[in-house]
Design a protein around this motif. Structure first.
Motif, mmCIF file in Angstrom:
data_model
loop_
_atom_site.group_PDB
_atom_site.id
_atom_site.type_symbol
_atom_site.label_atom_id
_atom_site.label_comp_id
_atom_site.label_asym_id
_atom_site.label_seq_id
_atom_site.Cartn_x
_atom_site.Cartn_y
_atom_site.Cartn_z
ATOM 1 N N PHE A 22 -6.493 -21.979 50.789
ATOM 2 C CA PHE A 22 -7.794 -21.308 50.677
ATOM 3 C C PHE A 22 -7.853 -20.100 51.597
ATOM 4 C CE2 PHE A 22 -12.205 -20.838 52.148
ATOM 5 C CZ PHE A 22 -12.836 -20.599 50.931
ATOM 6 N N GLU A 23 -7.325 -20.264 52.813
ATOM 7 C CA GLU A 23 -7.303 -19.175 53.791
ATOM 8 C C GLU A 23 -6.478 -17.990 53.273
ATOM 9 O OE1 GLU A 23 -5.075 -18.428 58.044
ATOM 10 O OE2 GLU A 23 -5.811 -20.446 57.579
ATOM 11 N N VAL A 24 -5.323 -18.277 52.673
ATOM 12 C CA VAL A 24 -4.464 -17.212 52.138
ATOM 13 C C VAL A 24 -5.156 -16.486 50.991
ATOM 14 C CG1 VAL A 24 -2.312 -16.760 50.891
ATOM 15 C CG2 VAL A 24 -2.307 -18.293 52.868
ATOM 16 N N ILE A 25 -5.858 -17.242 50.141
ATOM 17 C CA ILE A 25 -6.566 -16.626 49.009
ATOM 18 C C ILE A 25 -7.679 -15.701 49.509
ATOM 19 C CG2 ILE A 25 -8.085 -17.086 47.040
ATOM 20 C CD1 ILE A 25 -6.478 -19.651 46.565
ATOM 21 N N ILE A 26 -8.448 -16.173 50.481
ATOM 22 C CA ILE A 26 -9.589 -15.406 50.990
ATOM 23 C C ILE A 26 -9.143 -14.204 51.814
ATOM 24 C CG2 ILE A 26 -11.627 -15.468 52.475
ATOM 25 C CD1 ILE A 26 -12.024 -16.883 49.822
ATOM 26 N N THR B 235 1.302 -0.647 53.155
ATOM 27 C CA THR B 235 1.688 -1.175 54.465
ATOM 28 C C THR B 235 1.069 -2.543 54.702
ATOM 29 O OG1 THR B 235 1.825 1.080 55.351
ATOM 30 C CG2 THR B 235 1.661 -0.722 56.938
ATOM 31 N N PHE B 236 -0.195 -2.685 54.332
ATOM 32 C CA PHE B 236 -0.880 -3.976 54.487
ATOM 33 C C PHE B 236 -0.164 -5.076 53.706
ATOM 34 C CE2 PHE B 236 -3.952 -6.913 52.517
ATOM 35 C CZ PHE B 236 -4.429 -7.556 53.649
ATOM 36 N N ILE B 237 0.193 -4.817 52.469
ATOM 37 C CA ILE B 237 0.856 -5.828 51.635
ATOM 38 C C ILE B 237 2.213 -6.201 52.214
ATOM 39 C CG2 ILE B 237 1.855 -6.274 49.357
ATOM 40 C CD1 ILE B 237 -0.353 -4.509 48.182
ATOM 41 N N LEU B 238 3.005 -5.197 52.589
ATOM 42 C CA LEU B 238 4.346 -5.467 53.108
ATOM 43 C C LEU B 238 4.304 -6.231 54.423
ATOM 44 C CD1 LEU B 238 6.147 -2.058 52.387
ATOM 45 C CD2 LEU B 238 6.353 -4.212 51.114
ATOM 46 N N CYS B 239 3.285 -5.976 55.237
ATOM 47 C CA CYS B 239 3.201 -6.631 56.539
ATOM 48 C C CYS B 239 2.583 -8.025 56.464
ATOM 49 C CB CYS B 239 2.394 -5.765 57.507
ATOM 50 S SG CYS B 239 3.215 -4.228 57.983
ATOM 51 N N TRP B 240 1.656 -8.240 55.558
ATOM 52 C CA TRP B 240 0.942 -9.511 55.498
ATOM 53 C C TRP B 240 1.566 -10.538 54.564
ATOM 54 C CZ3 TRP B 240 -4.420 -10.890 57.047
ATOM 55 C CH2 TRP B 240 -4.905 -10.066 58.058
ATOM 56 N N ALA B 241 2.230 -10.101 53.505
ATOM 57 C CA ALA B 241 2.752 -11.032 52.500
ATOM 58 C C ALA B 241 3.742 -12.052 53.074
ATOM 59 C CB ALA B 241 3.380 -10.259 51.340
ATOM 60 N N PRO B 242 4.756 -11.636 53.857
ATOM 61 C CA PRO B 242 5.712 -12.632 54.374
ATOM 62 C C PRO B 242 5.056 -13.721 55.223
ATOM 63 C CG PRO B 242 6.592 -10.421 54.623
ATOM 64 C CD PRO B 242 5.153 -10.265 54.236
ATOM 65 N N TYR B 243 4.124 -13.337 56.085
ATOM 66 C CA TYR B 243 3.471 -14.324 56.953
ATOM 67 C C TYR B 243 2.703 -15.359 56.135
ATOM 68 C CZ TYR B 243 0.022 -16.325 60.119
ATOM 69 O OH TYR B 243 -0.777 -17.196 60.818
ATOM 70 N N ASN B 244 1.939 -14.906 55.143
ATOM 71 C CA ASN B 244 1.163 -15.845 54.327
ATOM 72 C C ASN B 244 2.065 -16.753 53.498
ATOM 73 O OD1 ASN B 244 -1.964 -15.151 54.397
ATOM 74 N ND2 ASN B 244 -0.857 -13.219 54.546
ATOM 75 N N PHE B 245 3.209 -16.255 53.086
ATOM 76 C CA PHE B 245 4.172 -17.091 52.366
ATOM 77 C C PHE B 245 4.748 -18.157 53.296
ATOM 78 C CE2 PHE B 245 8.661 -17.852 51.304
ATOM 79 C CZ PHE B 245 8.518 -18.420 50.050
ATOM 80 N N VAL B 246 5.055 -17.761 54.519
ATOM 81 C CA VAL B 246 5.703 -18.673 55.464
ATOM 82 C C VAL B 246 4.767 -19.807 55.880
ATOM 83 C CG1 VAL B 246 6.505 -18.839 57.859
ATOM 84 C CG2 VAL B 246 7.445 -17.097 56.346
ATOM 85 N N ILE B 247 3.491 -19.522 56.164
ATOM 86 C CA ILE B 247 2.595 -20.583 56.639
ATOM 87 C C ILE B 247 2.371 -21.643 55.558
ATOM 88 C CG2 ILE B 247 1.441 -19.124 58.323
ATOM 89 C CD1 ILE B 247 -0.896 -18.840 56.426
ATOM 90 N N ILE B 248 2.478 -21.267 54.294
ATOM 91 C CA ILE B 248 2.384 -22.256 53.213
ATOM 92 C C ILE B 248 3.684 -23.043 53.108
ATOM 93 C CG2 ILE B 248 2.163 -22.558 50.722
ATOM 94 C CD1 ILE B 248 0.205 -20.271 50.668
ATOM 95 N N MET B 249 4.819 -22.327 53.172
ATOM 96 C CA MET B 249 6.116 -22.996 53.061
ATOM 97 C C MET B 249 6.320 -23.999 54.190
ATOM 98 S SD MET B 249 7.729 -22.253 50.370
ATOM 99 C CE MET B 249 9.274 -23.015 50.888
ATOM 100 N N GLU B 250 5.846 -23.711 55.385
ATOM 101 C CA GLU B 250 6.007 -24.630 56.514
ATOM 102 C C GLU B 250 5.251 -25.932 56.299
ATOM 103 O OE1 GLU B 250 4.796 -22.096 59.768
ATOM 104 O OE2 GLU B 250 6.865 -21.929 60.467
ATOM 105 N N LEU B 251 4.162 -25.897 55.525
ATOM 106 C CA LEU B 251 3.403 -27.112 55.234
ATOM 107 C C LEU B 251 3.981 -27.851 54.027
ATOM 108 C CD1 LEU B 251 -0.264 -25.884 55.785
ATOM 109 C CD2 LEU B 251 1.089 -27.348 57.278
#
Length: 365
Positions: free
Chosen positions: A195-199, A299-315
């Motif tokens: 939900f956090e990643v979507i918002i 720049t926003f997409i390139l910088c934010w996308a990896p982090y949001n992918f990783v926090i989901i993958m870690e769970l």
């Protein structure tokens, strides 16, 4: 983190001795880059704020208050988020306790979320201006913009304080060992994280794409309406100076009314030509502003996308993401705050002019 154990596990394709060699070789270089990042983020955004405040032509426009707000949010990243994260990586564990951890997480998340909201507001402001400049001038006042900025900061801090201070008491679970770790409590729940990643990422990306696509469409439509032949046609009516002399001499004798008619026609042609030149300059400024916004969005997409992918993958899959790579994605997210002020330098002539004055010690116009 970058302690011996984690570093060795991240470089699992190396032997123990090789991993230690890599660690001892790269540590000085890595930490140099980390603190250089702090310097560039803090210095770049601080200079941006000072330059905008010193130039009345920039500061007087309500929409530019949103750019100041973005720079202020990015400055907080440089002053708070990055230094404490660097210290955490240096020691290997979070040694600063629970209270300092919660303060740091609140400020860090509020600043990064506000940075994202600032880009949304800047894009919306530009779209409002391009769509209807007269309505924009009437309604987009400094007080209204300041109110929106204050409201966005209050919203960010309310969300972050609730998530950090109340999630653990509400759930009755303590997932963070504050003697070694520091994290955002909702990130331990998959549904909440999605939900956090979507918002905070998916919806803003679509909103930024919509705003800037519509801006480009409007600018392109206006550019097509200003055809080259309409821009150059009025100049064909300008009378040659020699002809003017003959015509004037002849009119003084017999055709005074023709001279007056010709003068009115030339004045109309000059006025029409001036209007077209103003239109072309306006279109050129709109194009440059649209390019700046596009660079901010990419720049926003390139910088934010990896982090949001990783926090989901870690769970989804525990230990599926190497620790070093997870730390890198966090740094990449903050790198967005480093890049933004340099985009202003590259695309804003007023800002470049003000910087030249500042660094040449010309404090007065």
């Amino acid at each position: 983190m970058l302690n011996d154990t984690n570093w060795t596990s991240d470089f699992y394709i190396l032997t123990q001795e090789e991993a230690i060699t890599v660690q001892s070789t790269l540590h000085p270089f890595i930490f140099f880059l980390m603190w250089l990042n702090v310097f560039l983020t803090t210095g770049g955004n601080l200079v941006t704020i000072i330059a905008f405040l010193r130039d009345k032509n920039i500061y007087s426009k309500p929409g530019n208050m949103l750019i100041l707000n973005l720079a202020f949010a990015d400055l907080k990243v440089g002053l708070v988020s990055l230094p404490w994260f660097n210290l955490w990586l240096h020691y290997g564990d979070w040694i600063f306790g629970e209270h300092l951890c919660k303060w740091w997480v609140i400020v860090d998340y509020a600043a990064t979320i506000e940075s994202m909201l600032a880009m949304l507001l800047i894009s919306w402001d530009r779209l409002f201006m391009v769509e209807n400049i007269q309505k924009y001038i009437r309604n987009q006042t400094r007080n209204r913009v300041v109110s929106v900025i204050i409201g966005s900061w209050l919203l960010c801090y309310a969300f972050c304080m609730f998530a950090v201070l109340l999630v653990e008491p509400i759930t009755g679970e303590r997932n963070i060992d504050y003697t070694v770790d520091c994290d955002f409590p909702p990130n331990f729940y998959l549904s909440v994280t999605i939900f956090e990643v979507i918002i905070l990422f998916v919806i803003p990306v679509f909103a930024l794409f919509y705003f800037n696509t519509k801006i480009f469409y409007i600018i392109r439509k206006r550019a097509k309406s200003v055809r080259p032949e309409t821009l150059t046609a009025p100049m064909s009516h300008v009378v040659d100076p020699n002809q003017n002399k003959n015509s004037t001499s002849f009119a003084n004798q017999n055709h005074q009314h023709q001279q007056e008619s010709s003068s009115r026609h030339n004045e109309h042609a000059d006025e029409e030509s001036t209007n077209h030149q103003v239109t072309r300059r306006s279109l050129h400024k709109d194009r440059k502003a649209a390019i700046t916004l596009t660079l901010l969005v990419v720049t926003f997409i390139l910088c934010w996308a990896p982090y949001n992918f990783v926090i989901i993958m870690e769970l989804v899959s525990v230990n599926s993401v190497p620790t070093a790579f997870a730390s890198f994605t966090e740094y990449l997210l903050w790198l967005n705050s480093v890049i933004n002020p340099f985009l202003y330098v590259a695309t804003n002539p007023l800002f470049r002019k003000q910087l030249k004055k500042m660094f040449s010690c010309k404090y007065h116009d």
